[in-house]
Design a protein around this motif. Structure first.
Motif, mmCIF file in Angstrom:
data_model
loop_
_atom_site.group_PDB
_atom_site.id
_atom_site.type_symbol
_atom_site.label_atom_id
_atom_site.label_comp_id
_atom_site.label_asym_id
_atom_site.label_seq_id
_atom_site.Cartn_x
_atom_site.Cartn_y
_atom_site.Cartn_z
ATOM 1 N N PRO A 247 0.805 -1.244 0.000
ATOM 2 C CA PRO A 247 0.000 0.000 0.000
ATOM 3 C C PRO A 247 0.829 1.281 0.000
ATOM 4 C CG PRO A 247 -0.843 -1.575 1.616
ATOM 5 C CD PRO A 247 0.481 -2.082 1.161
ATOM 6 N N ASP A 248 2.070 1.218 0.484
ATOM 7 C CA ASP A 248 2.888 2.435 0.630
ATOM 8 C C ASP A 248 3.951 2.594 -0.454
ATOM 9 O OD1 ASP A 248 1.578 3.160 3.041
ATOM 10 O OD2 ASP A 248 2.794 1.685 4.132
ATOM 11 N N LEU A 249 4.008 1.664 -1.415
ATOM 12 C CA LEU A 249 5.021 1.746 -2.469
ATOM 13 C C LEU A 249 4.753 2.924 -3.402
ATOM 14 C CD1 LEU A 249 5.522 -1.998 -3.520
ATOM 15 C CD2 LEU A 249 7.126 -0.559 -2.261
ATOM 16 N N LYS A 250 5.811 3.652 -3.742
ATOM 17 C CA LYS A 250 5.727 4.770 -4.682
ATOM 18 C C LYS A 250 6.795 4.567 -5.757
ATOM 19 C CE LYS A 250 3.852 8.083 -1.365
ATOM 20 N NZ LYS A 250 4.003 9.405 -0.732
ATOM 21 N N PRO A 251 6.380 4.038 -6.922
ATOM 22 C CA PRO A 251 7.344 3.687 -7.978
ATOM 23 C C PRO A 251 8.242 4.827 -8.425
ATOM 24 C CG PRO A 251 5.207 2.710 -8.449
ATOM 25 C CD PRO A 251 5.013 3.634 -7.279
ATOM 26 N N LYS A 252 7.800 6.088 -8.316
ATOM 27 C CA LYS A 252 8.631 7.206 -8.768
ATOM 28 C C LYS A 252 9.937 7.307 -7.974
ATOM 29 C CE LYS A 252 6.412 10.738 -5.846
ATOM 30 N NZ LYS A 252 5.681 12.035 -5.843
ATOM 31 N N ARG A 253 9.954 6.743 -6.778
ATOM 32 C CA ARG A 253 11.185 6.765 -5.978
ATOM 33 C C ARG A 253 12.276 5.893 -6.584
ATOM 34 N NH1 ARG A 253 7.944 6.018 -0.230
ATOM 35 N NH2 ARG A 253 7.449 8.228 0.114
ATOM 36 N N TRP A 254 11.914 4.935 -7.409
ATOM 37 C CA TRP A 254 12.912 4.037 -8.005
ATOM 38 C C TRP A 254 13.722 4.723 -9.099
ATOM 39 C CZ3 TRP A 254 8.370 0.128 -8.716
ATOM 40 C CH2 TRP A 254 8.067 -0.474 -7.485
ATOM 41 N N SER A 255 13.247 5.809 -9.651
ATOM 42 C CA SER A 255 13.894 6.452 -10.809
ATOM 43 C C SER A 255 14.868 7.560 -10.427
ATOM 44 C CB SER A 255 12.826 7.010 -11.761
ATOM 45 O OG SER A 255 12.028 7.989 -11.103
ATOM 46 N N VAL A 256 15.090 7.771 -9.144
ATOM 47 C CA VAL A 256 15.972 8.851 -8.702
ATOM 48 C C VAL A 256 17.421 8.533 -9.065
ATOM 49 C CG1 VAL A 256 16.818 10.160 -6.722
ATOM 50 C CG2 VAL A 256 14.406 9.461 -6.828
ATOM 51 N N ILE A 257 18.086 9.487 -9.708
ATOM 52 C CA ILE A 257 19.480 9.294 -10.106
ATOM 53 C C ILE A 257 20.183 10.646 -10.171
ATOM 54 C CG2 ILE A 257 18.910 9.388 -12.559
ATOM 55 C CD1 ILE A 257 21.219 7.436 -13.078
ATOM 56 N N ASN A 258 21.456 10.670 -9.791
ATOM 57 C CA ASN A 258 22.277 11.873 -9.877
ATOM 58 C C ASN A 258 23.705 11.435 -10.203
ATOM 59 O OD1 ASN A 258 23.587 14.303 -9.708
ATOM 60 N ND2 ASN A 258 23.105 14.695 -7.558
ATOM 61 N N LEU A 259 24.036 11.450 -11.487
ATOM 62 C CA LEU A 259 25.335 10.958 -11.926
ATOM 63 C C LEU A 259 26.492 11.824 -11.444
ATOM 64 C CD1 LEU A 259 24.505 9.872 -15.594
ATOM 65 C CD2 LEU A 259 24.779 8.418 -13.575
ATOM 66 N N ASN A 260 26.195 13.018 -10.993
ATOM 67 C CA ASN A 260 27.236 13.901 -10.475
ATOM 68 C C ASN A 260 27.553 13.621 -9.008
ATOM 69 O OD1 ASN A 260 27.504 15.360 -12.914
ATOM 70 N ND2 ASN A 260 25.668 16.573 -12.403
#
Length: 529
Positions: A247-260
Motif C-alpha cells: 500500500p505504501d510503495l511509490k514507484p517514482k522513488r525508483w527512478s531517482v538518479i544523480n550521476l554527479n
C-alpha cells in the motif's frame, strides 16, 4: 604422455578392446595403446595395477598422463564415510557462497541512489555472475574433485600456478570468512549492547567461530541441509515485508538518479562483493552427487535465487520510504522493516541477518577446507592435509581455516572487503586464462557441460569481467594494494619452499591414487601436456 582426446562415447564404442584392471576396491578401464604411446600395453597394465602403491613415488605436482575418462559410475572409496550432497542442499550452499541474502546491499543506494542500485543488481550478474557461473559449470564438471579451480589452473599453466591459485583463493576466502562473525555480532549488538566491543565481543567472536567450525567438522551433509533451513528463514521476512509494503510503495522513488553524486568505488566494490564467489563451489565438486548433472543445474537455480534475493528487497526498501541516501548503510533494511511492520518484523529480520551470516561462514569454510584437502590429494600440500575426521570432513583444512579467521577477526569491515576483493581478482585472472587455454589447447576433451559459442565466444565472454577486474584493482587503496601484494609474494616463495621440504623428506607428500593423474617433467609444464 599425452592426454587422450577420445570422448566418453568413443571410449564406450571401443569397450570391447579395453581391459579392466583392479585398483583397490574400484575397477578402471585401461585403453589399448595408441601409436603415440611411449610404453607398451603390458607396461600400461602394470602401472595401473601398482597405482595404489605409488603414493610416495610421485613428487609434488608431478602427475602422469591418464585423462578424465569415465567408464560407468564407479563409487569413490573416499566417499564411504559421508553422504554426497544432492541438488537442493547444493543450491543453497552456492547461495551462501555468493549471497546469503540482501544483507550488505544498502551501500549501493548510499553510493549511487535507487536507480543505479536496482540496475546494478540486474546488469552486474550479466557482466560478472553469469560468465563466472558458466565457467564453473564447464570446468567443474571436467574436473569433479575437491581441488576445484586449483586443478583448472594446473591443467593449463602447470602446478606452480595452480598452487598460487589455491593460495590466493584460500587466503581471500579466509579473509572473507573473518567478516561474518563481525557482521553477526553487529546485527545483535542493537539488542545486546555489550557485544559492541571489549572482552565480551572478543569472547563472542571466538565462541561463534568455534561453534560454526564444529558444524563443518560434523559433516558437509549437515551443513548443506542447514543451509537450506537458513536460506528459507533468511528470505521469508522479506516476503512478509513486501506484502505489508504494497500500500505504501511509490514507484517514482525508483527512478531517482544523480550521476554527479556517485561514489563509484563504493558502488562497484559493494556489487562485486555481493555477486562474486560462484567458483567456490568447485572445491566441493568431489562431494557432490553426480556432479556432471547436478552442478550445472544447481548453479542455474542459485543464480536465479541470488538475483531475486537482492533485487526485490531493494525494490521494496527504495520504494516504501523517502530517499535519504546517508541512512542507507549496513543494517538499514532492518530499520525499514520497523517502519513497515513494527518491532516484531525488525527483530525477525535482524535474526535472519544474523543467521544468514552464520550460513555464509559455514559455506565458505566448507569450500576453503575442502580445497586444501584437494591440493594435498594432488601432492601440492603435505600429506597430513588429506586427513579426514570420522565424519569424512577435512580435519586439518578446517583447523587451518578457523585459525586464520580468528587471527583476522580484528580487522574492520572495509579493510576485510577491500583486501578480499584484491586477492580474489588475481585468482579470477588465472581462472579466465586457464579456461581459454584449455579451450584452445584441448578442444576435444570430454566436457559434460560445455558453454556454447566455441572458443571465440569463450574469449568474448571473458572480456567484460576482465575489464571489471582491472577497474576494481585500480580503485584499491595504497594500503590494501601493498598488503595484498605482500600476500601474493608469500605464495610465490612458499611453493618452491614446499618443493624443497619434499625433496629433503622433512614432510611427506603424496598423490591420491583415486584421482586421474597427469605427467609433468617440470613444474612449469601443463598438467595435460
Amino acid at each position: 604422455m599425452k592426454l587422450m582426446d577420445e570422448s566418453i562415447r568413443e571410449v564406450k564404442d571401443k569397450a570391447e578392446s579395453t581391459e579392466q584392471v583392479a585398483v583397490g576396491d574400484a575397477i578402471i578401464a585401461v585403453l589399448p595403446p595408441s601409436p603415440c604411446h611411449s610404453c607398451s600395453h603390458a607396461q600400461t597394465q602394470e602401472r595401473s595395477r601398482t597405482t595404489t602403491n605409488r603414493q610416495d613415488s610421485i613428487a609434488m605436482g608431478e602427475f602422469n598422463g591418464d585423462g578424465y575418462v569415465t567408464v560407468g559410475e564407479i563409487p569413490s572409496p573416499r566417499a564411504n564415510h559421508m553422504k554426497k550432497v544432492s541438488l537442493l542442499p547444493l543450491v543453497f550452499l552456492i547461495f551462501y557462497e555468493v549471497s546469503g541474502g540482501p544483507f550488505g546491499i544498502e551501500d549501493t543506494v548510499n553510493a549511487a541512489g535507487p536507480l543505479l542500485a536496482l540496475l546494478g543488481f540486474l546488469v552486474f550478474p550479466l557482466i560478472w555472475s553469469i560468465p563466472e557461473a558458466l565457467i564453473t559449470a564447464e570446468m567443474g564438471t571436467m574436473f569433479p574433485e575437491n581441488s576445484g579451480y586449483v586443478v583448472w589452473v594446473s591443467s593449463a599453466l602447470g602446478p606452480y600456478w595452480g598452487f598460487q591459485q589455491g593460495w590466493m583463493k584460500w587466503l581471500s576466502g579466509v579473509i572473507d570468512n573473518a567478516l561474518y562473525p563481525v557482521l553477526f555480532l553487529d546485527y545483535l549488538k542493537s539488542g545486546i549492547p555489550a557485544l559492541g566491543g571489549g572482552l565480551p565481543r572478543v569472547i563472542a567472536t571466538w565462541g561463534l567461530t568455534i561453534v560454526l567450525t564444529y558444524m563443518n567438522y560434523r559433516g558437509l551433509t549437515i551443513v548443506g541441509f542447514f543451509a537450506v533451513f537458513l536460506g528459507v528463514f533468511s528470505l521469508i521476512p522479506f516476503v512478509v515485508m513486501g506484502f505489508l509494503a504494497i500500500p505504501d510503495l511509490k514507484p517514482k522513488r525508483w527512478s531517482v538518479i544523480n550521476l554527479n553524486d556517485v561514489d563509484w568505488s563504493l558502488y562497484l566494490n559493494t556489487l562485486f562483493w555481493n555477486l562474486n564467489y560462484w567458483d567456490s563451489i568447485s572445491t566441493l565438486a568431489g562431494e557432490v552427487d553426480n556432479p556432471k548433472k547436478t552442478l550445472p543445474k544447481a548453479l542455474f537455480y542459485a543464480l536465479i535465487l541470488v538475483v531475486l534475493a537482492y533485487f526485490f528487497p531493494l525494490l521494496i526498501g527504495t520504494g516504501v520510504v523517502p530517499l535519504k541516501r546517508e541512512l542507507w548503510t549496513d543494517g538499514y533494511l532492518s530499520d525499514i522493516a520497523m517502519i513497515v511492520g513494527g518491532v516484531w518484523l525488525r527483530w525477525w529480520l535482524q535474526g535472519a541477518a544474523a543467521m544468514s551470516n552464520m550460513g555464509m561462514f559455514v559455506a565458505e569454510m566448507s569450500s576453503d577446507s575442502f580445497m586444501l584437502l584437494g591440493m594435498a590429494e594432488r601432492g601440492m600440500l603435505p600429506e597430513f592435509f588429506m586427513k579426514r575426521s570420522r565424519h569424512g570432513t577435512p580435519l586439518i583444512g578446517i583447523l587451518f581455516s578457523a585459525f586464520g579467521v580468528i587471527l583476522l577477526s580484528w580487522l574492520s569491515f572495509q579493510e576485510i572487503v577491500a583486501a578480499e576483493n584484491f586477492l580474489y581478482c588475481f585468482g579470477m585472472i588465472l581462472e579466465f586464462i586457464a579456461f581459454i587455454l584449455m579451450r584452445i589447447k584441448h578442444p576435444n576433451l570430454s566436457r559434460p557441460y560445455k558453454i556454447p559459442g566455441g572458443t571465440a565466444g569463450a574469449i568474448v565472454m571473458c572480456i567484460p569481467p576482465t575489464i571489471l577486474i582491472c577497474i576494481v584493482l585500480a580503485l584499491s587503496s595504497l594500503k590494501v594494494m601493498v598488503i595484498s601484494l605482500i600476500a601474493v609474494a608469500i605464495g610465490l616463495v612458499l611453493q618452491p619452499c614446499l618443493k624443497y621440504v619434499e625433496k629433503k623428506r622433512w614432510m611427506k607428500f603424496s598423490h591420491s591414487s583415486e584421482l586421474p593423474a597427469f605427467e609433468n617433467e617440470e613444474s612449469t609444464h601443463s598438467l595435460v601436456d
